[in-house]
Design a protein around this motif. Structure first.
Motif, short mmCIF file in Angstrom:
data_model
loop_
_atom_site.label_atom_id
_atom_site.label_comp_id
_atom_site.label_asym_id
_atom_site.label_seq_id
_atom_site.Cartn_x
_atom_site.Cartn_y
_atom_site.Cartn_z
N ALA A 24 2.71 8.81 -10.60
CA ALA A 24 1.95 7.57 -10.78
C ALA A 24 0.65 7.62 -9.98
N ALA A 25 0.72 8.17 -8.77
CA ALA A 25 -0.49 8.29 -7.94
C ALA A 25 -1.50 9.23 -8.59
N MET A 26 -1.00 10.33 -9.15
CA MET A 26 -1.89 11.28 -9.82
C MET A 26 -2.57 10.64 -11.03
N ALA A 27 -1.81 9.84 -11.77
CA ALA A 27 -2.38 9.15 -12.93
C ALA A 27 -3.49 8.19 -12.50
N HIS A 28 -3.27 7.46 -11.40
CA HIS A 28 -4.28 6.53 -10.90
C HIS A 28 -5.52 7.28 -10.42
N GLU A 29 -5.33 8.44 -9.80
CA GLU A 29 -6.48 9.23 -9.34
C GLU A 29 -7.33 9.68 -10.52
N ARG A 30 -6.68 9.94 -11.65
CA ARG A 30 -7.42 10.35 -12.85
C ARG A 30 -8.13 9.16 -13.49
N ASP A 31 -7.50 7.99 -13.46
CA ASP A 31 -8.05 6.80 -14.09
C ASP A 31 -7.84 5.61 -13.15
N SER A 32 -8.88 5.21 -12.47
CA SER A 32 -8.77 4.17 -11.44
C SER A 32 -8.47 2.79 -12.02
N ARG A 33 -8.54 2.65 -13.35
CA ARG A 33 -8.23 1.35 -13.96
C ARG A 33 -6.73 1.09 -14.03
N ILE A 34 -5.93 2.13 -13.86
CA ILE A 34 -4.48 2.00 -13.99
C ILE A 34 -3.91 1.18 -12.85
N ARG A 35 -3.11 0.18 -13.20
CA ARG A 35 -2.37 -0.64 -12.23
C ARG A 35 -0.89 -0.49 -12.53
N LEU A 36 -0.06 -0.52 -11.48
CA LEU A 36 1.34 -0.15 -11.63
C LEU A 36 2.29 -1.20 -11.06
N LEU A 37 3.46 -1.28 -11.67
CA LEU A 37 4.58 -2.05 -11.14
C LEU A 37 5.72 -1.05 -10.96
N LEU A 38 6.00 -0.68 -9.70
CA LEU A 38 7.02 0.32 -9.40
C LEU A 38 8.35 -0.40 -9.21
N VAL A 39 9.32 -0.07 -10.07
CA VAL A 39 10.60 -0.78 -10.08
C VAL A 39 11.69 0.14 -9.54
N GLY A 40 12.41 -0.34 -8.51
CA GLY A 40 13.48 0.47 -7.93
C GLY A 40 13.84 -0.02 -6.55
N ASP A 41 14.46 0.85 -5.77
CA ASP A 41 14.88 0.52 -4.41
C ASP A 41 13.66 0.33 -3.52
N ALA A 42 13.41 -0.91 -3.10
CA ALA A 42 12.17 -1.25 -2.40
C ALA A 42 11.94 -0.44 -1.12
N PRO A 43 12.94 -0.27 -0.22
CA PRO A 43 12.69 0.52 0.98
C PRO A 43 12.27 1.96 0.68
N ARG A 44 12.89 2.59 -0.31
CA ARG A 44 12.52 3.95 -0.68
C ARG A 44 11.12 4.00 -1.30
N LEU A 45 10.80 2.98 -2.08
CA LEU A 45 9.47 2.95 -2.69
C LEU A 45 8.39 2.73 -1.65
N GLU A 46 8.64 1.89 -0.66
CA GLU A 46 7.65 1.66 0.40
C GLU A 46 7.40 2.96 1.18
N LYS A 47 8.45 3.73 1.44
CA LYS A 47 8.29 5.02 2.11
C LYS A 47 7.45 5.97 1.27
N ALA A 48 7.72 6.00 -0.03
CA ALA A 48 6.96 6.87 -0.93
C ALA A 48 5.49 6.46 -0.98
N LEU A 49 5.23 5.16 -0.94
CA LEU A 49 3.85 4.67 -0.96
C LEU A 49 3.09 5.07 0.30
N ASP A 50 3.80 5.24 1.41
CA ASP A 50 3.15 5.71 2.64
C ASP A 50 2.56 7.10 2.45
N ARG A 51 3.18 7.89 1.57
CA ARG A 51 2.66 9.23 1.29
C ARG A 51 1.53 9.22 0.26
N HIS A 52 1.35 8.07 -0.38
CA HIS A 52 0.30 7.95 -1.41
C HIS A 52 -0.49 6.66 -1.18
#
Length: 357
Positions: A24-52
């Motif tokens: 998802a991060a790579m897709a946004h880097e290619r096209d900055s207009r992309i907005r995302l709704l990441l659905v899943g385990d919130a604590p794990r997703l927040e950790k992943a977002l720290d890397r991106h």
């Protein structure tokens, strides 16, 4: 201008959160207009977002989901738990308008069942179809459908699939007048089932109104030769044909690797031919053609390969963004209207049967 938000089932796929968020991060880097709704385990997703960190600042929102649908789960079981799962919540985000489309690398059968129940089919479409893009010997790829959503199809379904596939090809392959063929056991007009021949008759008559070129029937060995832009069949035949194509590609790759490792001379030959083999590997890599689409629903739902890497996920998200930008469903609806309405799609054989009753 931003595009409608894309809901990503971040728990799906073989590698789950890490790969889905990286893609998802790579897709946004290619096209900055992309907005995302990441659905899943919130604590794990927040950790992943720290890397991106590029996904912070409003680019990606997190929607917590308690459950995940497994790859082995039956569609009927998945339907009962849909409201609490990452896959079901991603699709329901499309239904309630908080997302414009959904992407998942999870269980295909469950995804189809949940999406069809939640979103329903578009007016004028009886059944959704699973479409994918396959590489060919030519610069442009080929759109193939149905790949497993419907094991049995009548002539009306095949005509609808052709209309949807042509619209899809205009967007993904920039083909203004796509060449459409029906998959059959031969190219002669007398070959195949009655449903195939009836669909061919309707398409031949309507092709000009639909800005497509209907070229009759094709056989399975021609799918990847680049002689058509859209190949249409029922889901049972399409799934078998797709698996045969994928299996042959893997067979050729494995055979080449075994041959190059068989002797010192072969290893030297591999070094000499490496640029050509790398090109072949790139052409056959499913990550470069990732993203199958459920056509015909009241909303866009894209299926990523379960084994896709971050590049594959990025390609699936990028494809989804392009379909939103190009208003795929609106274009399908317009072509269905040009076809002349539901009566045009009715099987002559079934009309005769109804009249006899």
């Amino acid at each position: 201008m931003s595009l409608p938000r894309i809901a990503v089932d971040a728990m799906g796929g073989d590698d789950g959160v890490r790969t889905m968020v990286a893609g998802a991060a790579m897709a946004h880097e290619r096209d900055s207009r992309i907005r995302l709704l990441l659905v899943g385990d919130a604590p794990r997703l927040e950790k992943a977002l720290d890397r991106h960190p590029t996904l912070r600042g409003g680019v990606a929102e997190v929607l917590h989901a308690d459950d995940v649908i497994s790859g082995e789960e039956k569609p009927s079981q998945a339907l009962r738990r849909a409201k609490s799962t990452s896959m079901g919540m991603a699709i329901h985000a499309v239904k309630d308008g908080s997302a414009g489309a959904a992407v998942s690398a999870g269980n295909t059968g469950a995804l189809m069942a949940i999406a069809k129940l939640a979103l329903r089919t578009m007016p004028g479409i009886d059944r959704p179809a699973l479409a994918a893009i396959l590489p060919t010997l030519q610069p442009s790829d080929v759109v193939m459908l149905d790949l497993g959503a419907n094991t049995e199809c009548d002539s009306r379904n095949l005509v609808q699939f052709s209309v949807m596939g042509a619209c899809y090809a205009r967007i993904v392959n920039n083909q203004q007048v796509p060449r459409v063929r029906l998959l059959n056991i031969g190219t002669e007009e007398i070959k195949g089932t009655e449903d195939l021949r009836e669909a061919a008759a309707v398409l031949k008559d309507a092709a000009e109104r639909l800005s497509m070129r209907f070229d009759g029937f094709t056989e399975a060995d021609k799918i990847c030769r680049g002689e058509m832009d859209v190949v249409v069949t029922d889901g049972f035949t399409g799934n078998v044909a797709l698996k045969a194509v994928e299996g042959t590609a893997r067979f050729v790759g494995d055979l080449l690797r075994r041959s190059f490792a068989s002797s010192l001379r072969s290893k030297i030959g591999f070094l000499i031919s490496r640029p050509a083999t790398e090109l072949l590997k790139h052409h056959l890599d499913p990550n470069n053609h990732n993203g199958a689409l459920f056509l015909g629903l009241n909303g866009i739902v894209v299926k990523s390969h379960g084994s896709a890497n971050a590049l594959g996920v990025a390609n699936a998200v990028g494809l989804t963004a392009r379909l939103l930008e190009e208003n795929l469903n609106e274009r399908i609806a317009a072509d269905l209207a040009r076809l002349g309405g539901a009566e045009t799609l009715r099987s002559p054989r079934k009309v005769a049967g109804e009249a006899a009753q």
